[in-house]
Design an enzyme around this catalytic site. Structure first.
Site, PDB file in Angstrom:
ATOM      1  N   GLN A 223       0.824  -1.209   0.000  1.00 25.42           N
ATOM      2  CA  GLN A 223       0.000   0.000   0.000  1.00 25.42           C
ATOM      3  C   GLN A 223       0.863   1.265   0.000  1.00 25.42           C
ATOM      4  O   GLN A 223       2.011   1.236   0.471  1.00 25.42           O
ATOM      5  CB  GLN A 223      -0.907   0.067   1.250  1.00 25.42           C
ATOM      6  CG  GLN A 223      -2.163  -0.788   1.173  1.00 25.42           C
ATOM      7  CD  GLN A 223      -1.951  -2.207   1.691  1.00 25.42           C
ATOM      8  OE1 GLN A 223      -1.125  -2.455   2.588  1.00 25.42           O
ATOM      9  NE2 GLN A 223      -2.688  -3.151   1.125  1.00 25.42           N
TER      10      GLN A 223
ATOM     11  N   CYS B 167      -6.146   1.070   7.103  1.00 28.22           N
ATOM     12  CA  CYS B 167      -4.978   0.177   7.033  1.00 28.22           C
ATOM     13  C   CYS B 167      -4.347   0.185   8.420  1.00 28.22           C
ATOM     14  O   CYS B 167      -3.718   1.173   8.804  1.00 28.22           O
ATOM     15  CB  CYS B 167      -3.981   0.653   5.978  1.00 28.22           C
ATOM     16  SG  CYS B 167      -2.506  -0.395   5.890  1.00 28.22           S
TER      17      CYS B 167
ATOM     18  N   GLY C 191      -7.274  -6.724   9.143  1.00 29.75           N
ATOM     19  CA  GLY C 191      -7.709  -8.122   9.018  1.00 29.75           C
ATOM     20  C   GLY C 191      -7.557  -8.865  10.333  1.00 29.75           C
ATOM     21  O   GLY C 191      -8.408  -9.674  10.706  1.00 29.75           O
TER      22      GLY C 191
ATOM     23  N   CYS D 237      -1.959  -8.266   7.857  1.00 26.07           N
ATOM     24  CA  CYS D 237      -3.039  -7.300   7.593  1.00 26.07           C
ATOM     25  C   CYS D 237      -3.577  -6.893   8.951  1.00 26.07           C
ATOM     26  O   CYS D 237      -4.175  -7.715   9.661  1.00 26.07           O
ATOM     27  CB  CYS D 237      -4.133  -7.936   6.731  1.00 26.07           C
ATOM     28  SG  CYS D 237      -5.533  -6.844   6.412  1.00 26.07           S
TER      29      CYS D 237
ATOM     30  N   ASN E 139     -12.974  -0.632   6.588  1.00 24.77           N
ATOM     31  CA  ASN E 139     -12.834  -1.369   5.325  1.00 24.77           C
ATOM     32  C   ASN E 139     -13.503  -2.724   5.504  1.00 24.77           C
ATOM     33  O   ASN E 139     -13.695  -3.196   6.609  1.00 24.77           O
ATOM     34  CB  ASN E 139     -11.359  -1.494   4.915  1.00 24.77           C
ATOM     35  CG  ASN E 139     -10.498  -2.212   5.958  1.00 24.77           C
ATOM     36  OD1 ASN E 139     -10.917  -2.440   7.083  1.00 24.77           O
ATOM     37  ND2 ASN E 139      -9.290  -2.593   5.564  1.00 24.77           N
TER      38      ASN E 139
ATOM     39  N   ASN F 229      -1.929  -1.836   9.945  1.00 23.64           N
ATOM     40  CA  ASN F 229      -0.461  -1.852  10.010  1.00 23.64           C
ATOM     41  C   ASN F 229       0.092  -0.507   9.541  1.00 23.64           C
ATOM     42  O   ASN F 229       1.049   0.027  10.103  1.00 23.64           O
ATOM     43  CB  ASN F 229       0.106  -2.964   9.114  1.00 23.64           C
ATOM     44  CG  ASN F 229      -0.132  -4.343   9.696  1.00 23.64           C
ATOM     45  OD1 ASN F 229      -0.073  -4.541  10.906  1.00 23.64           O
ATOM     46  ND2 ASN F 229      -0.418  -5.298   8.832  1.00 23.64           N
TER      47      ASN F 229
ATOM     48  N   ASN G 203     -11.665  -7.847   1.911  1.00 21.87           N
ATOM     49  CA  ASN G 203     -10.455  -8.498   2.430  1.00 21.87           C
ATOM     50  C   ASN G 203     -10.873  -9.848   3.014  1.00 21.87           C
ATOM     51  O   ASN G 203     -11.883  -9.913   3.736  1.00 21.87           O
ATOM     52  CB  ASN G 203      -9.816  -7.637   3.525  1.00 21.87           C
ATOM     53  CG  ASN G 203      -9.379  -6.274   3.009  1.00 21.87           C
ATOM     54  OD1 ASN G 203      -8.360  -6.152   2.339  1.00 21.87           O
ATOM     55  ND2 ASN G 203     -10.169  -5.248   3.288  1.00 21.87           N
TER      56      ASN G 203
END
Ligand SMILES: N[C@H](CCC[C@H](N)C(=O)O)C(=O)O
Length: 282
Positions: A46, A75, A223, A220, A160, A77, A193
């Site tokens: 990314q 995001c 995630g 992720c 997300n 991370n 995802n």
């Protein structure tokens, strides 16, 4: 186009970080793909862009572009790397920063030792908020037309969209077939995802994630948070869980519905550079 950048990673999920806090940075999908290309560009999962804040109480804005050029609303991370970046670039000396993201704000706390804790917001389960089409809200969903056969999954959003499948063993999970098939399934109008979750104990899991717009990554963060939330919601996990990803271990904490989910872990700075061309290989 000349752009100074910093290459960073969170548990092997890697990023090109750009500072648009004083001079706006606009990248279209073609330029993003060119930068993310691991042969013709810099290479990353990314691109993270530091923007000025949109709200008076925030310190920065935050944009995320996947390696396929698509934009994401979160995001995890990357948020840890974002926090290390703005401190080390001298853009702030705060140990806790408020960041405007697509659908709200997140708070990132410096834990010391290049570790950070991100409040990712309150998970959303309503299909319309994921988004997940053609289903009423449920604890799990089944789709029969996914490569490799029918799949059952939990679905939620943390800025997300995430689908979480329970597996016996992540090492033998059909990530390469089920991942891309579910990532772009029409039931997910904005794609999704896909997390493959193996419960080891009530406070420890193993996880692989086939990411929307990037494919399988070494880690992720959102995630990991989504998988733990799904595991807690199903009664399989306690409120603090260590998530073992291929790239390393993240910690997730969630106290239950209507509470924010927290993601903790490292943020590493690898090198600084100057991008001098971005010929797109389209
Ligand atoms: N592929 C994700 C964005 C990056 C998320 C991941 N790298 C993280 O650490 O949360 C999406 O399109 O929603």
């Amino acid at each position: 186009m000349e752009l100074n950048f910093t290459k960073m990673h969170g548990l092997g999920n890697d990023f090109v970080v750009l500072d648009g806090s004083r001079t706006p940075i606009e990248l279209d999908a073609i330029a993003a793909r060119a930068i993310a290309d691991r042969h013709f560009g810099i290479g990353c999962d990314q691109i993270l862009i530091v923007d000025p804040p949109r709200n008076a109480n925030a310190d920065f804005g935050y944009r995320i572009l996947n390696s396929d050029g698509s934009e994401s609303g979160q995001c995890g991370n990357g948020a840890r790397c974002f926090a290390r970046y703005v401190r080390e670039q001298g853009l702030t000396d705060k140990r806790e920063i408020i960041v405007d993201v697509c659908d709200g704000q997140m708070v990132i706390e410096d834990l010391g030792g290049h570790r950070f804790r991100v409040a990712l917001g309150v998970p959303a389960f309503a299909p319309a908020e994921i988004p997940l089409a053609d289903f009423e809200q449920a604890d799990s969903y089944t789709l029969d037309d996914v490569a490799g056969g029918p799949v059952e999954f939990a679905a939620l959003a943390i800025g997300n969209p995430h689908a979480v499948l329970r597996v016996e063993d992540v090492d033998s999970a059909a990530v390469e077939t089920v991942g891309p098939s579910l990532e772009s399934h029409p039931a997910f109008p904005e794609r999704v995802n896909v997390g493959f979750l193996q419960v080891v104990a009530r406070d420890r899991v193993r996880l692989r994630v086939y990411e929307r717009g990037a494919g399988e990554t070494l880690a992720c963060g959102s995630g990991a948070a989504a998988a733990v939330v799904a595991g807690i919601a199903s009664g399989a996990l306690d409120s603090h869980v260590s998530v073992e990803l291929p790239g390393g271990v993240a910690e997730v904490d969630w106290a239950g519905p209507s509470k924010p989910v927290y993601l903790s872990g490292p943020a590493e700075r690898v090198f600084d550079g100057k991008l001098v061309s971005s010929e797109s290989k389209a």
